[in-house]
Design an enzyme around this catalytic site. Structure first.
Site, PDB file in Angstrom:
ATOM      1  N   GLU A 375     -21.908  25.852  31.503  1.00 17.88           N
ATOM      2  CA  GLU A 375     -21.390  27.124  30.999  1.00 17.88           C
ATOM      3  C   GLU A 375     -21.245  28.147  32.120  1.00 17.88           C
ATOM      4  O   GLU A 375     -20.279  28.914  32.148  1.00 17.88           O
ATOM      5  CB  GLU A 375     -22.302  27.668  29.885  1.00 17.88           C
ATOM      6  CG  GLU A 375     -22.396  26.772  28.654  1.00 17.88           C
ATOM      7  CD  GLU A 375     -21.038  26.469  28.030  1.00 17.88           C
ATOM      8  OE1 GLU A 375     -20.112  27.294  28.157  1.00 17.88           O
ATOM      9  OE2 GLU A 375     -20.900  25.394  27.416  1.00 17.88           O
ATOM     10  N   HIS A 505     -15.709  21.866  17.649  1.00 18.04           N
ATOM     11  CA  HIS A 505     -14.404  22.051  18.280  1.00 18.04           C
ATOM     12  C   HIS A 505     -13.251  21.856  17.305  1.00 18.04           C
ATOM     13  O   HIS A 505     -12.201  22.490  17.443  1.00 18.04           O
ATOM     14  CB  HIS A 505     -14.270  21.093  19.459  1.00 18.04           C
ATOM     15  CG  HIS A 505     -15.408  21.156  20.420  1.00 18.04           C
ATOM     16  ND1 HIS A 505     -16.625  20.542  20.166  1.00 18.04           N
ATOM     17  CD2 HIS A 505     -15.534  21.766  21.622  1.00 18.04           C
ATOM     18  CE1 HIS A 505     -17.446  20.777  21.169  1.00 18.04           C
ATOM     19  NE2 HIS A 505     -16.818  21.516  22.061  1.00 18.04           N
TER      20      HIS A 505
END
EC number: 3.4.17.23
Length: 805
Positions: A375, A505
């Site tokens: 991230e 997702h």
């Protein structure tokens, strides 16, 4: 005047026109960049507030801010379309106009655009707030994070894993199904209005490049490259699959087939996406020091902030910048303790105006340690291209953005790096066995996920294209899952489910092929950066931390953003324009060699016919045409509902009368699989409160025997036309359809005629006997001319008598 003069004059006029158009476009884009930054930032902040505090008020604010941004973008997109690209020479201006001329969802009508936003918000909320309840304790209802994910990461209880897996899909997937059907239709409409074939084609457009010098790339080329690289990866995956299957048999000895697919709920997380958590069950050399440093992190009192600070140190060591002060003040690095509902799935945010944040419910594990690097890699990319114009502040393609953090994770996971940060003992020494342990752990995360990613996106591309009708979504999903991934559903799912949308997702409208391409890119980048860092030895031992030369090369590429084709950006770092799977295969070569030796006496591959529930399933065959002829009805969802309800009735009767138990079986407890067009299918039954508690086949068979006639009558069939394989036919009379009146009358009349004939015959016999008694001793046949060949009808052979019956 000469012809050359006029040619020169025409060229000058054309150049002036192009210059004028280009200058106007440049001014237009400068204004857009200034205005867009503020409106986009307001929308992003509202979205952040909703994701970190799910309330109706925050949803309303997010929708309002999003609507303002969308309206502005739609207006600017239409203005951008007034600038002919053919008259633009400056590559940077042209790329910005190309991006802005794509209208996105703004091409939809206001009503449809609003409906699409409502659907997307609803899907996100359902995903983030969905719960599954423990059948053994119905009051214990768990969110995905934390709760269900802990079960799927750590539990070795087959049944506990099953109720968590099924509960999540029954709760979330079923709610999402009607929304996802609308989503597909609206997204396809949007894509086609933007001159794409469908929404999958629209997503693939992220990789499209129109450039000179061999740097162009088409949407169809992406499909071909993914297919080609997957074929190269498949042998390594098949051997990893066979090894994992053998190890799972040790943990679940009666639940795994030696040659079959792997049950989907046993693979380390809720989706079987990453197999990382299978490492304790599959570690090759368990006597060696553990290279999963979770315990060390816990023992050293690491927390979420420490995890992200260590990730920051890694990036700084290669010459990349520190996180901003605002990052540390505004990020959500742990789940809030104040009762707020949040979206826990890790995401990196570039809100604009230099505001960078990460949202993650971090746990103190090695897995989250590596996720933090991933991230933060996104944030480093965001910061690197922040100086680019607004429309070029993005990754060269979506896979590049995902790959950057993964490069750092490859180095951060090495035993050498873990020793330098104190998570492995300085005395830890690497040998062939620790090397295999390390590579297997890496493969469980990296190789194990590639078929999952490839298959999921292939399914979605086919759905968007219309190649899979919605009536077959789940059927094709699990067919592809078995064929491509070697993974099987633990219980069958019908078309009321939407299993793909049980993944973040999918529910949140993310393209997924990025996670496939990023894996290929990350090893290409790693190989190139390790060469720059002057690493010597196998690729899997390379740690680029502290190499500012490698960091400098990486930063040069990151700072380009989307200002140049990704093919050119890739070439600048790795020397090649396209995806190349060779570095990945080289990285895992020692493991591949070892796996082939381990699997020498094992079956490599998988039998797609095996199901975990096969042993307790009963096969049904139904013959409507042969039983009912022209009166045969269509077998549809309603008939299947009636069948399942009939079996539920039979189970209630059986448990009530045979076991003296009142069990409220319903149709949902009857699981149907492998439905064929000629009406055959399999089914099994579970207890009403626990999907993992399957009723033995023998008891289901006894229940069917008890209620066989009731089941037959429900469908106007008999034992031969409604066949339960393995259950012998009963002695009850077969069902007969009603007979018409004329047949009854005809039967009565013909019966009377037959009775009359019989009476005449009997009467004739009696008369003849009387005559015989009264007659003399003369030849009884003297008066008969035998040459005439007359026969007495009363003595004809029965087979020679023909009737009209």
């Amino acid at each position: 005047m000469s012809g050359s003069f006029w040619l020169l004059l025409s060229f000058a006029a054309l150049t002036a026109a192009q210059s004028t158009t280009e200058e106007l476009a440049k001014t237009f884009l400068e204004t857009f960049n200034y205005e867009a930054q503020e409106l986009s930032y307001q929308s992003s902040v509202a979205s952040w507030n909703y994701n970190t505090n799910i309330t109706d008020e925050n949803a309303k604010n997010m929708n309002e801010a999003g609507a303002k941004w969308s309206a502005y973008y739609e207006e600017q997109s239409k203005l951008a379309q007034t600038y002919p690209l053919a008259e633009i020479q400056d590559a940077k201006i042209k790329r910005q106009l190309q991006a802005l001329q794509q209208s996105g969802s703004s091409v939809l009508s206001a009503d449809k655009s609003q409906r699409l936003n409502t659907i997307l918000n609803a899907m996100s909320t359902i995903y983030s707030t969905g719960k599954a309840c423990n059948p053994n304790n119905p009051q214990e209802c768990l969110l995905l994070e934390p709760g269900l994910d802990n079960i799927m990461e750590n539990s070795k209880d087959y049944n506990e894993r099953l109720w968590a897996w099924e509960g999540w899909r029954a709760e979330v997937g079923k709610q999402l199904r009607p929304l996802y059907e609308e989503y597909v239709a609206l997204k396809n409409e949007m894509a086609r209005a933007n001159n794409y074939e469908d929404y999958g084609d629209y997503w693939r457009g992220d990789y499209e490049e129109e450039w000179t010098g061999g740097y162009n790339y088409s949407r169809n080329q992406l499909i071909q490259d993914v297919e080609d690289t997957f074929e190269q990866i498949k042998p390594l995956y098949q051997h990893l699959h066979a090894y994992v299957r053998a190890k799972l048999m040790d943990t679940y000895p009666s639940r795994i087939s030696r040659t079959g697919c792997l049950p989907a709920h046993l693979l380390g997380d809720m989706w079987g996406r990453f197999w990382t958590n299978l490492y304790p069950l599959t570690v090759p050399f368990g006597q060696k020091p553990n290279i999963d440093v979770t315990d060390a992190m816990v023992n050293q009192n690491w927390d979420a902030r420490r995890i992200f600070k260590e990730a920051e140190k890694f990036f700084v060591s290669v010459g990349l910048p520190n996180m901003t002060q605002g990052f540390w003040e505004n990020s959500m690095l742990t789940e809030p303790g104040d009762g707020r509902k949040v979206v826990c799935h890790p995401t990196a945010w570039d809100l604009g105006k230099g505001d960078f944040r990460i949202k993650m419910c971090t746990k103190v594990t090695m897995d989250d340690f590596l996720t933090a690097h991933h991230e933060m890699g996104h944030i480093q990319y965001d910061m690197a291209y922040a100086a680019q114009p607004f429309l070029l502040r993005n990754g060269a393609n979506e896979g590049f953005h995902e790959a950057v953090g993964e490069i750092m994770s490859l180095s951060a996971a090495t035993p050498n790096h873990l020793k330098t940060i104190g998570l492995l003992s300085p005395a830890f020494s690497e040998d062939n066995e620790t090397e295999i342990n390390f590579l297997l752990k890496q493969a469980l995360t990296i190789v194990g996920t590639l078929p999952f990613t490839y298959m999921l996106e292939k399914w979605r591309w086919m759905v968007f294209k219309g190649a899979i009708p919605k009536e077959q979504w789940m059927q094709k999903w699990w067919e592809m899952k078995r064929n491509i991934v070697g993974v099987v559903e633990p219980v069958p799912h019908d078309e009321t489910y939407c299993d793909p949308a049980s993944l973040f997702h999918v529910a949140n409208d993310y393209s997924f092929i990025r996670y496939y391409t990023r894996t290929i890119y990350q090893f290409q980048f790693q190989e190139a950066l390790c060469q720059i860092a002057k690493h010597e030895g196998p690729l899997h031992k390379c740690d680029i931390s502290n190499s500012t030369e490698a960091g400098k090369k990486l930063l040069e590429m990151l700072s380009l953003g989307r200002s140049e084709p990704w093919t050119l950006a890739l070439e600048r770092v790795v020397g090649a324009k396209n995806m190349n799977v060779t570095p990945l295969l080289n990285y895992f070569e020692p493991l591949f060699t070892w796996l082939k030796e381990q699997n020498r006496n094992s079956f490599v591959g998988w039998d797609t016919d095996w199901r975990p529930y096969s042993d307790q399933s009963i096969k049904v065959r139904i013959s409507l045409k042969s039983a009912l002829g022209e009166k045969a009805y269509e077998w549809n969802d309603n008939e299947m509902y009636l069948f399942r309800s009939s079996i539920a009735y039979a189970m209630r009767e059986y448990f009530s009368k045979v076991k003296n138990q009142t069990i409220p079986f319903v149709e949902d407890n009857v699981w149907v699989s492998d439905l064929k067009p000629r009406i055959s299918f399999n089914f099994f039954v579970t207890f009403s409160n626990n999907v993992s508690d399957v009723i033995p086949r023998s008891e289901v068979e006894d229940a069917i025997r008890m209620s066989r006639s009731r089941i037959n009558d429900a469908f106007r069939l008999d034992d031969n036309s409604l066949e339960f394989l393995g259950i012998e036919p009963t002695l009850s009379p077969p069902y007969r359809p009603p007979v018409t009146i004329w047949l009854i009358v005809f039967g009565v009349v013909m019966g009377a005629i037959v009775v009359g004939i019989v009476l005449l015959i009997v009467s004739g016999i009696r008369n003849r006997r009387k005559n015989d008694q009264a007659g003399s001793e003369e030849n009884p046949y003297a008066s008969v001319d035998l040459n005439k060949g007359e026969n007495n009808p009363g003595f004809q052979h029965a087979d020679d008598v023909q009737t009209s019956f």
